[in-house]
Design a protein around this motif. Structure first.
Motif, PDB file in Angstrom:
ATOM      1  N   ALA A  98      10.653   7.360   6.032  1.00  0.00           N
ATOM      2  CA  ALA A  98      10.164   6.948   4.667  1.00  0.00           C
ATOM      3  C   ALA A  98      11.382   5.673   4.334  1.00  0.00           C
ATOM      4  CB  ALA A  98       9.802   7.538   3.680  1.00  0.00           C
ATOM      5  N   ALA A  99      12.619   6.310   4.459  1.00  0.00           N
ATOM      6  CA  ALA A  99      13.730   5.619   4.012  1.00  0.00           C
ATOM      7  C   ALA A  99      13.974   4.448   5.026  1.00  0.00           C
ATOM      8  CB  ALA A  99      15.221   6.369   4.417  1.00  0.00           C
ATOM      9  N   ARG A 100      13.454   4.334   6.348  1.00  0.00           N
ATOM     10  CA  ARG A 100      13.657   3.321   7.196  1.00  0.00           C
ATOM     11  C   ARG A 100      12.604   2.246   6.679  1.00  0.00           C
ATOM     12  NH1 ARG A 100      11.862   5.571  11.537  1.00  0.00           N
ATOM     13  NH2 ARG A 100      13.709   6.192  12.445  1.00  0.00           N
ATOM     14  N   ALA A 101      11.671   2.387   6.358  1.00  0.00           N
ATOM     15  CA  ALA A 101      10.413   1.424   5.869  1.00  0.00           C
ATOM     16  C   ALA A 101      11.069   0.925   4.734  1.00  0.00           C
ATOM     17  CB  ALA A 101       9.025   2.287   5.698  1.00  0.00           C
ATOM     18  N   ASP A 102      11.590   1.650   3.729  1.00  0.00           N
ATOM     19  CA  ASP A 102      11.982   1.190   2.585  1.00  0.00           C
ATOM     20  C   ASP A 102      13.005  -0.103   2.635  1.00  0.00           C
ATOM     21  OD1 ASP A 102      10.388   2.622   0.925  1.00  0.00           O
ATOM     22  OD2 ASP A 102      12.028   3.877   0.272  1.00  0.00           O
ATOM     23  N   LEU A 103      14.111   0.385   3.617  1.00  0.00           N
ATOM     24  CA  LEU A 103      15.122  -0.317   4.114  1.00  0.00           C
ATOM     25  C   LEU A 103      14.689  -1.589   4.606  1.00  0.00           C
ATOM     26  CD1 LEU A 103      17.514   2.307   4.706  1.00  0.00           C
ATOM     27  CD2 LEU A 103      17.868   0.766   2.974  1.00  0.00           C
ATOM     28  N   ILE A 104      13.902  -1.687   5.825  1.00  0.00           N
ATOM     29  CA  ILE A 104      13.203  -2.794   6.444  1.00  0.00           C
ATOM     30  C   ILE A 104      12.594  -3.729   5.505  1.00  0.00           C
ATOM     31  CG2 ILE A 104      11.619  -3.402   8.103  1.00  0.00           C
ATOM     32  CD1 ILE A 104      14.337  -2.544   9.612  1.00  0.00           C
ATOM     33  N   SER A 105      11.858  -3.292   4.498  1.00  0.00           N
ATOM     34  CA  SER A 105      11.219  -3.915   3.648  1.00  0.00           C
ATOM     35  C   SER A 105      12.059  -4.894   2.816  1.00  0.00           C
ATOM     36  CB  SER A 105      10.239  -3.332   2.792  1.00  0.00           C
ATOM     37  OG  SER A 105      11.136  -2.517   1.582  1.00  0.00           O
ATOM     38  N   LEU A 106      13.234  -4.589   2.804  1.00  0.00           N
ATOM     39  CA  LEU A 106      14.197  -5.537   2.073  1.00  0.00           C
ATOM     40  C   LEU A 106      14.489  -7.166   2.704  1.00  0.00           C
ATOM     41  CD1 LEU A 106      16.983  -3.007   0.784  1.00  0.00           C
ATOM     42  CD2 LEU A 106      14.997  -4.110  -0.365  1.00  0.00           C
ATOM     43  N   GLY A 107      14.147  -6.876   4.116  1.00  0.00           N
ATOM     44  CA  GLY A 107      14.218  -8.330   5.061  1.00  0.00           C
ATOM     45  C   GLY A 107      15.672  -8.492   5.340  1.00  0.00           C
TER      46      GLY A 107
ATOM     47  N   ALA B  95      19.272  -4.638  -4.701  1.00  0.00           N
ATOM     48  CA  ALA B  95      18.004  -4.087  -4.072  1.00  0.00           C
ATOM     49  C   ALA B  95      18.334  -2.612  -3.444  1.00  0.00           C
ATOM     50  CB  ALA B  95      17.516  -5.111  -3.037  1.00  0.00           C
ATOM     51  N   LEU B  96      19.508  -2.477  -3.015  1.00  0.00           N
ATOM     52  CA  LEU B  96      19.995  -1.248  -2.338  1.00  0.00           C
ATOM     53  C   LEU B  96      19.812  -0.200  -3.717  1.00  0.00           C
ATOM     54  CD1 LEU B  96      22.315  -2.313   0.333  1.00  0.00           C
ATOM     55  CD2 LEU B  96      20.256  -1.278   0.687  1.00  0.00           C
ATOM     56  N   ALA B  97      20.500  -0.569  -4.717  1.00  0.00           N
ATOM     57  CA  ALA B  97      20.678   0.374  -5.803  1.00  0.00           C
ATOM     58  C   ALA B  97      19.367   0.539  -6.164  1.00  0.00           C
ATOM     59  CB  ALA B  97      21.656  -0.467  -6.817  1.00  0.00           C
TER      60      ALA B  97
ATOM     61  N   ASP C  22      17.669  -5.599  10.871  1.00  0.00           N
ATOM     62  CA  ASP C  22      17.049  -5.825  11.951  1.00  0.00           C
ATOM     63  C   ASP C  22      16.476  -4.591  12.274  1.00  0.00           C
ATOM     64  OD1 ASP C  22      17.927  -8.398  12.112  1.00  0.00           O
ATOM     65  OD2 ASP C  22      19.582  -7.931  13.128  1.00  0.00           O
ATOM     66  N   ALA C  23      17.338  -3.563  12.211  1.00  0.00           N
ATOM     67  CA  ALA C  23      16.702  -2.092  12.560  1.00  0.00           C
ATOM     68  C   ALA C  23      17.315  -0.922  12.077  1.00  0.00           C
ATOM     69  CB  ALA C  23      17.124  -2.072  14.217  1.00  0.00           C
ATOM     70  N   VAL C  24      16.687   0.213  11.758  1.00  0.00           N
ATOM     71  CA  VAL C  24      17.363   1.425  11.255  1.00  0.00           C
ATOM     72  C   VAL C  24      16.750   2.240  11.997  1.00  0.00           C
ATOM     73  CG1 VAL C  24      17.248   2.879   9.076  1.00  0.00           C
ATOM     74  CG2 VAL C  24      16.960   0.228   8.908  1.00  0.00           C
ATOM     75  N   GLU C  25      17.989   3.248  12.357  1.00  0.00           N
ATOM     76  CA  GLU C  25      17.984   4.516  13.336  1.00  0.00           C
ATOM     77  C   GLU C  25      18.339   5.870  12.431  1.00  0.00           C
ATOM     78  OE1 GLU C  25      19.797   3.927  16.977  1.00  0.00           O
ATOM     79  OE2 GLU C  25      18.795   1.732  17.264  1.00  0.00           O
ATOM     80  N   HIS C  26      17.502   6.745  12.799  1.00  0.00           N
ATOM     81  CA  HIS C  26      17.753   8.039  12.408  1.00  0.00           C
ATOM     82  C   HIS C  26      18.791   8.610  13.374  1.00  0.00           C
ATOM     83  CE1 HIS C  26      16.209  12.258  11.170  1.00  0.00           C
ATOM     84  NE2 HIS C  26      17.142  12.296  10.637  1.00  0.00           N
ATOM     85  N   ILE C  27      19.880   8.931  12.906  1.00  0.00           N
ATOM     86  CA  ILE C  27      20.924   9.381  13.935  1.00  0.00           C
ATOM     87  C   ILE C  27      21.514  10.886  13.280  1.00  0.00           C
ATOM     88  CG2 ILE C  27      21.757   7.179  14.545  1.00  0.00           C
ATOM     89  CD1 ILE C  27      24.151   7.614  12.446  1.00  0.00           C
TER      90      ILE C  27
END
Length: 129
Positions: A17-26, A66-68, A29-34
């Motif tokens: 869910a966090a990845r989808a929110d962050l990617i939607s900001l444009g 946007a992050l805030a 390029d990639a968000v990985e769960h680490i």
């Protein structure tokens, strides 16, 4: 006091869910769960760690409003070439994200979001945990 809890099957769901929110900001390029919450069955601190890659750190900083809006707050950890943000849930940091610039020619599916860094998870004094 550091809290370590049994594995929670909600961690990968929260990461997605966090990845989808962050990617939607444009911006990313990639968000990985680490980190430890990304390992099924492993007890861990209940903080979902993410690593995201962007074309430039300036682009991430420009998206700070946007992050805030997603609840992320910037936190200085003294790592050059990285930006660290965290999001509180129920009064404690429950999602953290480190942004690093993409290394040209390295695919997004490479470790560390296609950067050439070697990631070592540490908690500097004063870092939310």
């Amino acid at each position: 006091m550091i809290e370590v809890v049994e594995y929670d099957e909600a961690w990968p769901v929260r990461a997605a869910a966090a990845r989808a929110d962050l990617i939607s900001l444009g911006v990313f390029d990639a968000v990985e769960h680490i980190g430890s919450t990304s390992v099924p069955g492993l007890a861990a601190k209940p903080v979902v760690d993410l690593m995201a890659a962007a074309t430039s750190l300036d682009a991430v900083a420009a998206a700070e409003d946007a992050l805030a809006g997603l609840g992320y707050r910037r936190f200085e950890v003294g790592m050059p070439g990285r930006l660290f943000y965290y999001r509180d849930e129920d009064g404690s940091a429950r999602t953290s994200c480190t942004w690093c610039p993409r290394t040209p020619g390295i695919p997004a599916t490479s470790g560390c979001c296609g950067t050439t860094c070697a990631l070592t998870r540490t908690t500097p004094a004063g870092t939310p945990s």
